[in-house]
Design an enzyme around this catalytic site. Structure first.
Site, short mmCIF file in Angstrom:
data_model
loop_
_atom_site.label_atom_id
_atom_site.label_comp_id
_atom_site.label_asym_id
_atom_site.label_seq_id
_atom_site.Cartn_x
_atom_site.Cartn_y
_atom_site.Cartn_z
N LEU A 272 -9.57 -7.86 -13.07
CA LEU A 272 -10.92 -7.32 -12.83
C LEU A 272 -11.96 -8.03 -13.68
CD1 LEU A 272 -10.58 -3.44 -12.65
CD2 LEU A 272 -10.41 -5.12 -10.82
N GLY B 99 0.78 -1.24 0.00
CA GLY B 99 0.00 0.00 0.00
C GLY B 99 0.81 1.29 0.00
N GLU C 254 -10.56 -3.75 -21.17
CA GLU C 254 -10.76 -5.20 -21.05
C GLU C 254 -9.46 -6.00 -21.15
OE1 GLU C 254 -12.99 -3.27 -22.54
OE2 GLU C 254 -15.01 -3.97 -21.99
N ASP D 210 -3.16 -4.27 -19.04
CA ASP D 210 -2.26 -3.11 -19.19
C ASP D 210 -2.35 -2.46 -20.57
OD1 ASP D 210 -1.28 -3.62 -16.60
OD2 ASP D 210 0.31 -4.92 -17.35
N HIS E 250 1.30 1.05 -13.08
CA HIS E 250 2.12 -0.09 -13.48
C HIS E 250 3.60 0.32 -13.43
CE1 HIS E 250 3.08 -3.89 -15.38
NE2 HIS E 250 3.95 -3.22 -16.10
N GLU F 279 6.23 6.32 -9.43
CA GLU F 279 4.87 5.91 -9.05
C GLU F 279 4.22 6.87 -8.06
OE1 GLU F 279 4.23 1.72 -8.14
OE2 GLU F 279 6.17 1.25 -8.98
N ASN G 50 1.58 3.01 -2.61
CA ASN G 50 0.90 3.93 -3.53
C ASN G 50 -0.36 4.51 -2.90
OD1 ASN G 50 2.14 4.21 -6.35
ND2 ASN G 50 2.41 2.03 -5.86
N ASN H 152 -4.93 2.46 -13.24
CA ASN H 152 -3.98 1.50 -12.68
C ASN H 152 -2.58 2.11 -12.71
OD1 ASN H 152 -2.93 -1.13 -11.84
ND2 ASN H 152 -2.22 -1.38 -13.95
C1 GAR Z 1 3.63 -1.21 -7.23
O1 GAR Z 1 4.96 -1.17 -7.65
C2 GAR Z 1 2.69 -1.20 -8.42
O2 GAR Z 1 3.16 -0.44 -9.48
C3 GAR Z 1 2.70 -2.68 -8.77
O3 GAR Z 1 2.65 -3.34 -7.52
C4 GAR Z 1 3.31 -2.54 -6.54
C5 GAR Z 1 2.40 -2.37 -5.35
O4 GAR Z 1 3.05 -1.69 -4.32
N1 GAR Z 1 1.59 -3.01 -9.61
C6 GAR Z 1 1.66 -3.88 -10.61
O5 GAR Z 1 2.67 -4.52 -10.86
C7 GAR Z 1 0.40 -4.04 -11.44
N2 GAR Z 1 0.65 -4.75 -12.65
P1 GAR Z 1 2.25 -0.98 -3.14
O6 GAR Z 1 1.23 -1.98 -2.60
O7 GAR Z 1 3.31 -0.65 -2.13
O8 GAR Z 1 1.59 0.25 -3.71
#
Ligand code: GAR
Length: 210
Positions: free
Chosen positions: A94, A12, A148, A151, A110, A181, A14, A108
């Site tokens: 989803l 979490g 749909e 990414d 990524h 991010e 982000n 999202n």
């Molecule tokens: C983040 O780096 C996010 O970009 C990635 O998972 C991590 C979650 O970190 N998401 C993906 O790879 C989606 N394809 P967080 O829980 O600390 O935010």
């Protein structure tokens, strides 16, 4: 106020970036009304609780099959009446019904510069392992609308990050989070709340302030 629901599965960080940006006024005209986790007991839920945001768990293992899980997830989201759904490290595909219902209202984050290192199987640390394996010198992060595909939705914001000699996947992951991010995800939410993101012909555009 842009009613925002954040979907999480783990640490979490982000989500925390969004919480902090809201507190600092870097995201305006928005609020996080609910955090939904696909796993119980994760740090993201602690972060939500600390910020006084209602949390919920919708975990696959608690449901009899994917359809029942999908229904529960959609119901939990609908209950919060969101204007925007943010996938912040949400590691579940989803349901198509959800994507259709909230077209251009799900975003999202990524951890790569899409279309590099994305699609099925590319998530979390794996993305950085593959980037290092390929020997790229620049990587980064992308915020995009969810369609749909995997990414494949319209790209809203991207930020490049340098790969440094001797980087481990963990070190690179941390740099991409810090430099990209945690910057572009709050920025995207602020832009959406300001009505400055438009989608046409499958592309997202950020409009200037008039
Ligand atoms: C983040 O780096 C996010 O970009 C990635 O998972 C991590 C979650 O970190 N998401 C993906 O790879 C989606 N394809 P967080 O829980 O600390 O935010």
């Amino acid at each position: 106020m842009l009613r925002t629901v954040v979907l999480v599965s783990g640490g979490g960080t982000n989500l925390q970036a969004l919480i902090d940006a809201l507190a600092e006024g870097k995201i305006r005209n928005a609020g996080i009304v609910k955090v939904i986790s696909s796993k119980p007991g994760v740090k993201a839920l602690e972060r939500a609780e600390k910020a006084g945001i209602p949390g919920a768990v919708v975990a696959k293992k608690d449901y009899d099959g994917t359809e029942a899980f999908n229904r529960a997830l959609i119901e939990s989201i609908d209950l919060a009446e969101p204007d925007l759904i943010v996938l912040a490290g949400f590691l579940v595909v989803l349901p198509e019904e959800l994507v259709k219902k909230y077209e251009n209202r799900i975003i999202n984050i990524h951890p790569s510069l899409i279309p590099s290192f994305c699609g099925v199987g590319y998530y979390g640390l794996k993305v950085h392992e593959e980037a290092l394996k390929r020997g790229v010198k620049i990587t980064g992060a992308t915020v995009h609308f969810v369609d749909e595909g995997c990414d494949s939705g319209p790209i809203i914001l991207q930020k490049a990050v340098e790969v440094k000699k001797g980087d481990s996947p963990e070190v690179l992951q941390r740099r991409v989070m810090e430099e990209a991010e945690w910057q572009i995800l709050p920025e995207a939410v602020d832009l959406i709340a300001a009505g400055r993101v438009r989608v046409s012909n499958g592309k997202a555009e950020v409009t200037e302030i008039l």
